[in-house]
Design a protein around this motif. Structure first.
Motif, mmCIF file in Angstrom:
data_model
loop_
_atom_site.group_PDB
_atom_site.id
_atom_site.type_symbol
_atom_site.label_atom_id
_atom_site.label_comp_id
_atom_site.label_asym_id
_atom_site.label_seq_id
_atom_site.Cartn_x
_atom_site.Cartn_y
_atom_site.Cartn_z
ATOM 1 N N GLU A 1 19.116 -24.935 -9.037
ATOM 2 C CA GLU A 1 20.047 -25.988 -9.431
ATOM 3 C C GLU A 1 20.560 -25.845 -10.860
ATOM 4 O OE1 GLU A 1 18.081 -29.658 -8.710
ATOM 5 O OE2 GLU A 1 18.199 -29.475 -6.511
ATOM 6 N N LEU A 2 19.889 -25.036 -11.678
ATOM 7 C CA LEU A 2 20.334 -24.874 -13.064
ATOM 8 C C LEU A 2 21.296 -23.702 -13.246
ATOM 9 C CD1 LEU A 2 17.099 -25.610 -15.145
ATOM 10 C CD2 LEU A 2 19.043 -27.107 -14.699
ATOM 11 N N LEU A 3 21.450 -22.875 -12.205
ATOM 12 C CA LEU A 3 22.323 -21.715 -12.347
ATOM 13 C C LEU A 3 23.775 -22.129 -12.579
ATOM 14 C CD1 LEU A 3 22.865 -18.687 -12.315
ATOM 15 C CD2 LEU A 3 23.103 -18.825 -9.816
ATOM 16 N N TYR A 4 24.286 -23.038 -11.772
ATOM 17 C CA TYR A 4 25.701 -23.411 -11.899
ATOM 18 C C TYR A 4 26.012 -24.065 -13.242
ATOM 19 C CZ TYR A 4 30.202 -25.598 -11.151
ATOM 20 O OH TYR A 4 31.516 -26.003 -11.296
ATOM 21 N N LYS B 1 25.810 -10.868 -5.685
ATOM 22 C CA LYS B 1 25.894 -10.214 -4.373
ATOM 23 C C LYS B 1 26.670 -11.081 -3.385
ATOM 24 C CE LYS B 1 21.599 -7.535 -4.764
ATOM 25 N NZ LYS B 1 20.226 -7.340 -4.228
ATOM 26 N N THR B 2 26.375 -12.366 -3.374
ATOM 27 C CA THR B 2 27.057 -13.276 -2.462
ATOM 28 C C THR B 2 28.562 -13.302 -2.730
ATOM 29 O OG1 THR B 2 25.075 -14.678 -2.310
ATOM 30 C CG2 THR B 2 27.188 -15.667 -1.669
ATOM 31 N N ALA B 3 28.925 -13.257 -4.007
ATOM 32 C CA ALA B 3 30.344 -13.317 -4.387
ATOM 33 C C ALA B 3 31.022 -11.962 -4.336
ATOM 34 C CB ALA B 3 30.460 -13.902 -5.791
ATOM 35 N N ASP B 4 30.257 -10.899 -4.071
ATOM 36 C CA ASP B 4 30.792 -9.532 -4.032
ATOM 37 C C ASP B 4 31.458 -9.178 -5.367
ATOM 38 O OD1 ASP B 4 31.318 -7.036 -2.973
ATOM 39 O OD2 ASP B 4 33.248 -7.624 -2.116
ATOM 40 N N VAL B 5 30.749 -9.485 -6.446
ATOM 41 C CA VAL B 5 31.200 -9.123 -7.797
ATOM 42 C C VAL B 5 30.276 -8.028 -8.305
ATOM 43 C CG1 VAL B 5 31.471 -9.915 -10.181
ATOM 44 C CG2 VAL B 5 32.134 -11.410 -8.286
ATOM 45 N N VAL B 6 30.837 -6.861 -8.601
ATOM 46 C CA VAL B 6 30.035 -5.716 -8.990
ATOM 47 C C VAL B 6 30.272 -5.363 -10.454
ATOM 48 C CG1 VAL B 6 29.994 -4.779 -6.663
ATOM 49 C CG2 VAL B 6 31.808 -4.087 -8.221
ATOM 50 N N ASN B 7 29.309 -4.623 -11.022
ATOM 51 C CA ASN B 7 29.417 -4.135 -12.403
ATOM 52 C C ASN B 7 29.726 -5.273 -13.367
ATOM 53 O OD1 ASN B 7 29.442 -2.210 -14.478
ATOM 54 N ND2 ASN B 7 31.640 -1.851 -14.279
ATOM 55 N N PHE B 8 28.926 -6.324 -13.283
ATOM 56 C CA PHE B 8 29.174 -7.508 -14.104
ATOM 57 C C PHE B 8 27.848 -8.055 -14.617
ATOM 58 C CE2 PHE B 8 30.315 -11.915 -15.017
ATOM 59 C CZ PHE B 8 31.544 -11.756 -15.644
ATOM 60 N N ARG B 9 27.790 -8.288 -15.942
ATOM 61 C CA ARG B 9 26.582 -8.821 -16.580
ATOM 62 C C ARG B 9 26.826 -10.260 -17.020
ATOM 63 N NH1 ARG B 9 26.839 -5.206 -21.609
ATOM 64 N NH2 ARG B 9 28.930 -6.070 -21.387
ATOM 65 N N TRP B 10 25.755 -10.965 -17.318
ATOM 66 C CA TRP B 10 25.907 -12.329 -17.822
ATOM 67 C C TRP B 10 26.732 -12.320 -19.110
ATOM 68 C CZ3 TRP B 10 23.985 -16.900 -15.615
ATOM 69 C CH2 TRP B 10 24.197 -18.063 -16.380
ATOM 70 N N ARG C 1 35.166 -16.919 -6.440
ATOM 71 C CA ARG C 1 34.038 -16.601 -5.548
ATOM 72 C C ARG C 1 32.700 -16.807 -6.251
ATOM 73 N NH1 ARG C 1 36.981 -11.781 -4.548
ATOM 74 N NH2 ARG C 1 35.305 -10.552 -5.489
ATOM 75 N N LEU C 2 32.611 -16.364 -7.511
ATOM 76 C CA LEU C 2 31.336 -16.475 -8.231
ATOM 77 C C LEU C 2 31.025 -17.938 -8.544
ATOM 78 C CD1 LEU C 2 28.968 -14.946 -9.367
ATOM 79 C CD2 LEU C 2 30.257 -14.559 -11.480
ATOM 80 N N THR C 3 32.039 -18.726 -8.803
ATOM 81 C CA THR C 3 31.823 -20.153 -9.052
ATOM 82 C C THR C 3 31.204 -20.827 -7.830
ATOM 83 O OG1 THR C 3 33.694 -20.261 -10.604
ATOM 84 C CG2 THR C 3 32.954 -22.338 -9.625
ATOM 85 N N VAL C 4 31.727 -20.515 -6.656
ATOM 86 C CA VAL C 4 31.192 -21.079 -5.411
ATOM 87 C C VAL C 4 29.761 -20.602 -5.179
ATOM 88 C CG1 VAL C 4 31.437 -21.107 -2.897
ATOM 89 C CG2 VAL C 4 33.465 -21.335 -4.359
ATOM 90 N N ALA C 5 29.509 -19.302 -5.410
ATOM 91 C CA ALA C 5 28.170 -18.743 -5.183
ATOM 92 C C ALA C 5 27.145 -19.395 -6.106
ATOM 93 C CB ALA C 5 28.207 -17.231 -5.399
ATOM 94 N N CYS C 6 27.509 -19.616 -7.361
ATOM 95 C CA CYS C 6 26.573 -20.246 -8.296
ATOM 96 C C CYS C 6 26.341 -21.713 -7.935
ATOM 97 C CB CYS C 6 27.112 -20.138 -9.724
ATOM 98 S SG CYS C 6 27.066 -18.473 -10.421
ATOM 99 N N LYS C 7 27.404 -22.373 -7.491
ATOM 100 C CA LYS C 7 27.286 -23.783 -7.121
ATOM 101 C C LYS C 7 26.381 -23.955 -5.896
ATOM 102 C CE LYS C 7 30.835 -26.405 -7.756
ATOM 103 N NZ LYS C 7 32.156 -27.116 -7.668
ATOM 104 N N ASN C 8 26.389 -22.980 -4.981
ATOM 105 C CA ASN C 8 25.577 -23.054 -3.759
ATOM 106 C C ASN C 8 24.197 -22.425 -3.917
ATOM 107 O OD1 ASN C 8 27.697 -24.304 -2.417
ATOM 108 N ND2 ASN C 8 28.549 -22.373 -1.648
ATOM 109 N N SER C 9 23.867 -21.948 -5.115
ATOM 110 C CA SER C 9 22.566 -21.305 -5.340
ATOM 111 C C SER C 9 21.429 -22.315 -5.180
ATOM 112 C CB SER C 9 22.519 -20.712 -6.750
ATOM 113 O OG SER C 9 21.208 -20.267 -7.059
#
Length: 372
Positions: A200-203, A305-314, A189-197
Protein backbone atom coordinates in the motif's frame (compact mmCIF):
# COMPACT_ATOMS: atom_id res chain seq x y z
CA UNK A 1 67.09 28.52 -20.04
CA UNK A 2 63.34 28.24 -20.54
CA UNK A 3 61.34 26.82 -23.43
CA UNK A 4 57.60 26.70 -24.12
CA UNK A 5 55.98 23.85 -26.02
CA UNK A 6 52.42 24.12 -27.33
CA UNK A 7 50.23 21.06 -27.86
CA UNK A 8 46.49 20.46 -28.24
CA UNK A 9 44.56 19.08 -25.29
CA UNK A 10 41.79 16.48 -25.49
CA UNK A 11 39.25 19.27 -25.69
CA UNK A 12 41.02 20.72 -28.72
CA UNK A 13 42.21 23.78 -26.82
CA UNK A 14 45.96 24.50 -26.65
CA UNK A 15 48.06 23.61 -23.62
CA UNK A 16 51.45 25.11 -22.88
CA UNK A 17 54.30 23.23 -21.20
CA UNK A 18 57.15 25.33 -19.85
CA UNK A 19 60.52 23.69 -19.20
CA UNK A 20 63.40 25.34 -17.35
CA UNK A 21 66.82 23.72 -17.50
CA UNK A 22 68.92 24.25 -14.39
CA UNK A 23 72.27 25.87 -15.25
CA UNK A 24 75.26 23.93 -14.04
CA UNK A 25 73.26 20.77 -13.31
CA UNK A 26 73.43 18.40 -16.24
CA UNK A 27 70.19 16.77 -17.37
CA UNK A 28 68.20 18.49 -14.61
CA UNK A 29 65.06 20.46 -15.48
CA UNK A 30 61.67 21.41 -14.11
CA UNK A 31 58.42 21.82 -16.02
CA UNK A 32 54.77 22.73 -15.61
CA UNK A 33 51.71 22.82 -17.88
CA UNK A 34 49.14 25.57 -18.31
CA UNK A 35 46.01 26.30 -20.32
CA UNK A 36 46.94 29.95 -20.88
CA UNK A 37 50.15 31.31 -22.40
CA UNK A 38 50.23 34.29 -20.04
CA UNK A 39 50.14 31.99 -16.98
CA UNK A 40 52.90 29.91 -18.53
CA UNK A 41 55.15 32.94 -18.98
CA UNK A 42 54.37 34.21 -15.47
CA UNK A 43 55.39 30.83 -14.04
CA UNK A 44 58.70 30.97 -15.90
CA UNK A 45 59.42 34.47 -14.56
CA UNK A 46 58.58 33.53 -10.96
CA UNK A 47 60.43 30.22 -11.05
CA UNK A 48 63.60 31.62 -12.60
CA UNK A 49 63.61 34.33 -9.94
CA UNK A 50 63.16 31.73 -7.22
CA UNK A 51 66.02 29.64 -8.64
CA UNK A 52 68.35 32.64 -8.60
CA UNK A 53 67.44 33.30 -4.97
CA UNK A 54 67.74 29.58 -4.13
CA UNK A 55 64.07 29.40 -3.08
CA UNK A 56 62.81 26.87 -5.58
CA UNK A 57 64.40 23.61 -4.53
CA UNK A 58 62.62 21.05 -2.41
CA UNK A 59 62.16 21.93 1.25
CA UNK A 60 63.25 19.70 4.08
CA UNK A 61 59.58 19.06 4.96
CA UNK A 62 58.85 17.40 1.62
CA UNK A 63 61.89 15.16 2.15
CA UNK A 64 60.82 14.24 5.68
CA UNK A 65 57.33 12.94 4.91
CA UNK A 66 55.94 10.18 2.71
CA UNK A 67 52.60 10.19 0.91
CA UNK A 68 51.46 7.47 3.32
CA UNK A 69 52.11 9.76 6.29
CA UNK A 70 50.19 12.54 4.58
CA UNK A 71 47.21 10.24 3.96
CA UNK A 72 47.19 9.06 7.60
CA UNK A 73 47.22 12.63 8.90
CA UNK A 74 44.56 13.68 6.41
CA UNK A 75 42.22 10.81 7.38
CA UNK A 76 42.70 11.56 11.07
CA UNK A 77 42.57 15.37 11.14
CA UNK A 78 41.02 16.72 7.94
CA UNK A 79 38.52 14.28 6.43
CA UNK A 80 36.29 13.82 9.54
CA UNK A 81 35.76 17.58 9.77
CA UNK A 82 35.20 18.17 6.06
CA UNK A 83 33.11 15.21 4.89
CA UNK A 84 29.90 13.51 5.96
CA UNK A 85 29.93 9.81 6.98
CA UNK A 86 28.75 8.60 3.55
CA UNK A 87 31.58 10.44 1.79
CA UNK A 88 34.10 9.20 4.35
CA UNK A 89 33.07 5.61 3.64
CA UNK A 90 33.89 6.21 -0.03
CA UNK A 91 37.11 8.22 0.33
CA UNK A 92 38.64 6.06 3.04
CA UNK A 93 39.20 2.92 0.90
CA UNK A 94 40.29 5.06 -2.05
CA UNK A 95 43.01 6.76 -0.03
CA UNK A 96 44.08 3.43 1.42
CA UNK A 97 44.53 2.23 -2.17
CA UNK A 98 46.80 5.19 -2.92
CA UNK A 99 48.73 4.43 0.25
CA UNK A 100 49.26 0.82 -0.79
CA UNK A 101 50.42 1.86 -4.28
CA UNK A 102 52.78 4.81 -3.73
CA UNK A 103 52.47 5.57 -0.03
CA UNK A 104 56.13 4.72 0.46
CA UNK A 105 57.23 7.63 -1.78
CA UNK A 106 58.63 10.75 -0.20
CA UNK A 107 56.59 13.83 -1.10
CA UNK A 108 59.70 15.41 -2.59
CA UNK A 109 60.02 12.51 -5.04
CA UNK A 110 56.43 12.43 -6.31
CA UNK A 111 56.02 13.29 -9.99
CA UNK A 112 53.21 13.35 -12.54
CA UNK A 113 54.72 10.16 -13.96
CA UNK A 114 53.93 8.29 -10.73
CA UNK A 115 50.30 9.33 -10.86
CA UNK A 116 50.00 8.59 -14.57
CA UNK A 117 51.19 5.03 -13.87
CA UNK A 118 48.52 4.70 -11.16
CA UNK A 119 45.90 6.02 -13.57
CA UNK A 120 46.84 3.36 -16.11
CA UNK A 121 46.72 0.65 -13.46
CA UNK A 122 43.23 1.71 -12.37
CA UNK A 123 42.05 1.65 -15.98
CA UNK A 124 43.52 -1.81 -16.69
CA UNK A 125 43.41 -3.70 -13.41
CA UNK A 126 41.09 -1.67 -11.20
CA UNK A 127 41.26 -0.67 -7.57
CA UNK A 128 40.61 -2.72 -4.46
CA UNK A 129 38.38 -5.27 -6.25
CA UNK A 130 40.80 -5.99 -9.08
CA UNK A 131 38.46 -4.97 -11.92
CA UNK A 132 39.01 -2.16 -14.45
CA UNK A 133 37.37 1.02 -13.21
CA UNK A 134 35.04 3.35 -15.08
CA UNK A 135 36.22 6.83 -16.00
CA UNK A 136 34.07 8.42 -13.28
CA UNK A 137 35.57 6.17 -10.59
CA UNK A 138 39.12 6.90 -11.76
CA UNK A 139 38.34 10.61 -11.56
CA UNK A 140 37.05 10.13 -8.01
CA UNK A 141 40.37 8.49 -7.09
CA UNK A 142 42.26 11.52 -8.37
CA UNK A 143 39.89 14.02 -6.74
CA UNK A 144 40.48 12.25 -3.40
CA UNK A 145 44.28 12.18 -3.57
CA UNK A 146 44.35 15.64 -5.15
CA UNK A 147 42.76 17.15 -2.05
CA UNK A 148 45.36 15.46 0.15
CA UNK A 149 48.15 17.02 -1.91
CA UNK A 150 46.42 20.40 -1.83
CA UNK A 151 46.31 20.31 1.98
CA UNK A 152 49.97 19.22 2.05
CA UNK A 153 50.96 22.23 -0.03
CA UNK A 154 48.71 25.02 1.21
CA UNK A 155 48.12 24.20 4.88
CA UNK A 156 50.89 21.94 6.15
CA UNK A 157 53.66 23.25 3.87
CA UNK A 158 54.89 19.74 3.24
CA UNK A 159 54.97 20.35 -0.53
CA UNK A 160 56.42 23.14 -2.67
CA UNK A 161 54.54 22.11 -5.81
CA UNK A 162 51.52 19.88 -6.29
CA UNK A 163 52.36 17.23 -8.94
CA UNK A 164 48.65 17.07 -9.88
CA UNK A 165 48.11 20.83 -10.20
CA UNK A 166 46.55 22.23 -13.39
CA UNK A 167 45.45 18.82 -14.67
CA UNK A 168 48.93 17.81 -15.78
CA UNK A 169 47.84 14.15 -15.59
CA UNK A 170 45.12 13.61 -18.18
CA UNK A 171 42.18 11.53 -16.98
CA UNK A 172 39.77 9.42 -19.08
CA UNK A 173 36.87 11.36 -20.56
CA UNK A 174 33.57 10.88 -18.77
CA UNK A 175 30.76 9.35 -20.87
CA UNK A 176 27.63 11.36 -21.47
CA UNK A 177 25.00 10.64 -18.85
CA UNK A 178 22.11 8.41 -19.95
CA UNK A 179 18.72 9.98 -19.32
CA UNK A 180 15.85 7.49 -19.14
CA UNK A 181 12.38 8.84 -18.49
CA UNK A 182 8.85 7.54 -18.89
CA UNK A 183 6.82 8.45 -21.95
CA UNK A 184 3.09 9.12 -21.48
CA UNK A 185 2.02 5.53 -22.11
CA UNK A 186 4.67 4.06 -19.80
CA UNK A 187 3.74 6.53 -17.08
CA UNK A 188 0.07 5.58 -17.35
CA UNK A 189 0.78 1.83 -17.18
CA UNK A 190 3.25 2.14 -14.29
CA UNK A 191 0.88 4.40 -12.36
CA UNK A 192 -1.85 1.75 -12.57
CA UNK A 193 0.58 -1.05 -11.62
CA UNK A 194 1.79 0.83 -8.54
CA UNK A 195 -1.75 1.72 -7.52
CA UNK A 196 -2.79 -1.97 -7.73
CA UNK A 197 0.30 -3.24 -5.87
CA UNK A 198 -0.34 -5.30 -2.70
CA UNK A 199 2.16 -2.97 -1.00
CA UNK A 200 0.00 0.00 0.00
CA UNK A 201 2.96 2.37 0.36
CA UNK A 202 4.33 1.83 -3.14
CA UNK A 203 1.87 4.11 -4.93
CA UNK A 204 2.19 7.09 -2.55
CA UNK A 205 6.00 6.83 -2.68
CA UNK A 206 5.93 6.49 -6.48
CA UNK A 207 3.56 9.40 -7.11
CA UNK A 208 5.48 11.61 -4.67
CA UNK A 209 8.81 10.86 -6.37
CA UNK A 210 7.58 11.41 -9.92
CA UNK A 211 5.68 14.57 -8.92
CA UNK A 212 8.51 16.28 -7.02
CA UNK A 213 11.69 14.83 -8.51
CA UNK A 214 13.04 14.08 -5.03
CA UNK A 215 15.86 11.56 -4.72
CA UNK A 216 14.96 8.11 -3.41
CA UNK A 217 16.75 8.73 -0.12
CA UNK A 218 14.91 12.01 0.34
CA UNK A 219 11.56 10.35 -0.30
CA UNK A 220 12.09 7.32 1.92
CA UNK A 221 13.42 9.35 4.85
CA UNK A 222 10.47 11.69 5.26
CA UNK A 223 8.98 12.33 8.71
CA UNK A 224 5.66 13.73 9.88
CA UNK A 225 7.53 15.85 12.39
CA UNK A 226 11.19 16.52 13.05
CA UNK A 227 12.72 13.50 14.83
CA UNK A 228 14.44 13.91 18.18
CA UNK A 229 17.54 12.27 16.71
CA UNK A 230 17.80 13.01 12.95
CA UNK A 231 19.48 10.26 10.88
CA UNK A 232 23.20 10.97 10.59
CA UNK A 233 24.73 11.11 7.12
CA UNK A 234 21.35 10.53 5.42
CA UNK A 235 19.05 12.83 3.49
CA UNK A 236 15.84 13.50 5.39
CA UNK A 237 12.93 15.91 5.55
CA UNK A 238 9.62 16.77 7.19
CA UNK A 239 6.15 16.92 5.62
CA UNK A 240 4.29 20.18 6.28
CA UNK A 241 0.68 19.72 5.21
CA UNK A 242 -0.31 23.06 6.71
CA UNK A 243 1.76 24.80 4.04
CA UNK A 244 1.47 22.08 1.36
CA UNK A 245 5.20 21.46 1.18
CA UNK A 246 8.10 19.29 2.29
CA UNK A 247 11.14 20.78 4.00
CA UNK A 248 14.27 18.78 3.23
CA UNK A 249 16.64 19.56 6.11
CA UNK A 250 19.46 17.38 4.82
CA UNK A 251 20.19 16.73 1.13
CA UNK A 252 22.95 15.28 -1.03
CA UNK A 253 24.59 18.66 -1.63
CA UNK A 254 24.05 19.80 1.94
CA UNK A 255 21.51 22.53 1.15
CA UNK A 256 18.14 22.86 2.85
CA UNK A 257 15.33 22.75 0.27
CA UNK A 258 11.60 23.47 0.17
CA UNK A 259 9.58 21.13 -2.07
CA UNK A 260 6.04 22.28 -3.02
CA UNK A 261 3.23 19.71 -2.91
CA UNK A 262 0.26 19.72 -5.25
CA UNK A 263 -2.24 17.45 -6.98
CA UNK A 264 -2.12 13.70 -6.49
CA UNK A 265 1.08 13.77 -4.41
CA UNK A 266 -0.51 16.14 -1.88
CA UNK A 267 -3.73 14.10 -1.82
CA UNK A 268 -1.84 10.85 -1.11
CA UNK A 269 0.12 12.38 1.77
CA UNK A 270 -3.09 13.78 3.23
CA UNK A 271 -4.60 10.27 3.14
CA UNK A 272 -1.51 8.74 4.77
CA UNK A 273 -1.56 11.37 7.54
CA UNK A 274 -5.02 10.18 8.61
CA UNK A 275 -4.11 6.47 8.88
CA UNK A 276 -0.44 6.66 9.83
CA UNK A 277 1.18 4.46 12.46
CA UNK A 278 1.58 5.89 15.95
CA UNK A 279 4.80 4.04 16.80
CA UNK A 280 6.90 5.95 14.27
CA UNK A 281 7.23 9.41 12.72
CA UNK A 282 8.35 8.02 9.37
CA UNK A 283 6.00 8.57 6.44
CA UNK A 284 7.07 5.28 4.80
CA UNK A 285 8.02 2.96 7.69
CA UNK A 286 9.03 -0.68 7.48
CA UNK A 287 6.20 -2.96 8.65
CA UNK A 288 8.60 -4.97 10.84
CA UNK A 289 11.09 -2.25 11.88
CA UNK A 290 8.99 0.93 12.12
CA UNK A 291 11.96 3.18 12.92
CA UNK A 292 13.48 2.31 9.53
CA UNK A 293 12.20 3.16 6.03
CA UNK A 294 10.30 0.48 4.14
CA UNK A 295 12.10 -1.60 1.49
CA UNK A 296 10.14 -1.29 -1.76
CA UNK A 297 12.50 -3.14 -4.11
CA UNK A 298 10.37 -6.27 -4.56
CA UNK A 299 7.09 -4.37 -4.97
CA UNK A 300 8.77 -1.94 -7.40
CA UNK A 301 10.24 -4.75 -9.51
CA UNK A 302 6.86 -6.47 -9.73
CA UNK A 303 5.15 -3.22 -10.75
CA UNK A 304 7.71 -2.66 -13.53
CA UNK A 305 7.06 -6.16 -14.86
CA UNK A 306 3.29 -5.71 -14.69
CA UNK A 307 3.53 -2.40 -16.55
CA UNK A 308 6.01 -3.81 -19.10
CA UNK A 309 8.50 -1.01 -18.39
CA UNK A 310 12.08 -2.11 -18.99
CA UNK A 311 15.50 -0.60 -18.26
CA UNK A 312 14.09 1.75 -15.65
CA UNK A 313 15.34 2.52 -12.12
CA UNK A 314 13.67 4.34 -9.26
CA UNK A 315 16.17 7.18 -9.76
CA UNK A 316 14.80 7.61 -13.29
CA UNK A 317 11.59 8.95 -11.72
CA UNK A 318 13.71 12.01 -10.94
CA UNK A 319 14.66 12.27 -14.63
CA UNK A 320 11.00 11.85 -15.54
CA UNK A 321 9.96 14.72 -13.28
CA UNK A 322 12.68 16.95 -14.74
CA UNK A 323 11.75 16.00 -18.30
CA UNK A 324 8.05 16.77 -17.75
CA UNK A 325 8.99 20.09 -16.17
CA UNK A 326 11.10 20.97 -19.23
CA UNK A 327 8.33 20.00 -21.62
CA UNK A 328 5.88 22.09 -19.59
CA UNK A 329 7.99 25.19 -20.22
CA UNK A 330 10.07 25.34 -17.02
CA UNK A 331 13.45 27.01 -17.44
CA UNK A 332 16.68 25.22 -16.56
CA UNK A 333 17.02 27.51 -13.54
CA UNK A 334 13.54 26.46 -12.39
CA UNK A 335 14.36 22.77 -12.82
CA UNK A 336 17.64 23.13 -10.94
CA UNK A 337 15.85 24.85 -8.05
CA UNK A 338 13.06 22.25 -7.86
CA UNK A 339 15.40 19.25 -8.05
CA UNK A 340 18.03 20.77 -5.77
CA UNK A 341 20.95 20.94 -8.21
CA UNK A 342 23.65 23.40 -7.16
CA UNK A 343 24.75 24.08 -10.77
CA UNK A 344 23.03 24.26 -14.15
CA UNK A 345 25.45 21.69 -15.60
CA UNK A 346 23.38 18.80 -14.22
CA UNK A 347 20.18 20.00 -15.88
CA UNK A 348 21.68 20.73 -19.31
CA UNK A 349 20.65 17.18 -20.30
CA UNK A 350 17.02 18.34 -20.33
CA UNK A 351 17.65 21.48 -22.42
CA UNK A 352 16.53 19.91 -25.70
CA UNK A 353 13.14 19.05 -24.19
CA UNK A 354 12.32 22.72 -23.69
CA UNK A 355 13.26 23.79 -27.23
CA UNK A 356 9.66 24.64 -28.09
CA UNK A 357 9.40 26.84 -24.99
CA UNK A 358 12.63 28.62 -25.94
CA UNK A 359 11.40 29.10 -29.50
CA UNK A 360 8.15 30.63 -28.22
CA UNK A 361 10.10 32.97 -25.94
CA UNK A 362 12.30 34.15 -28.81
CA UNK A 363 9.23 34.62 -31.00
CA UNK A 364 7.54 36.79 -28.35
CA UNK A 365 10.69 38.88 -28.01
CA UNK A 366 10.89 39.49 -31.75
CA UNK A 367 7.23 40.44 -31.87
CA UNK A 368 7.95 43.19 -29.31
CA UNK A 369 10.99 44.35 -31.24
CA UNK A 370 8.95 44.49 -34.44
CA UNK A 371 6.15 46.33 -32.69
CA UNK A 372 3.62 43.56 -33.43
Amino acid sequence: MATIQQRPGKDGKPRYTATIRIKGQKEKSISASFTRLTECKDWITRTEAAIKENRHFKTNESKKHTLGEAIDRYLADVAPLKFKPNELRIRGPILEWWKSEIGYCRLSDLTAKDFAACRDKLAKHGGNKGRPLAAATIKRHFVSIGHVLKICQLEWHWLDQNPLKDGIVELPELPRGIVRFLDDEELARLTVACKNSPNELLYPAFILSVSTGMRQGETMNLYWREPATPPEGTAWGVVNLAENCIILHQTKNGNRRRVPLAGEALAELQKLSKVRRLDTQLVFPSPTHPQQPIELKKAWTNALKTADVVNFRWHDLRHTAASYLAQSGASLIDIAAILGHSTLQMVQRYAHLSDSHISTTVERMNQRIGGV
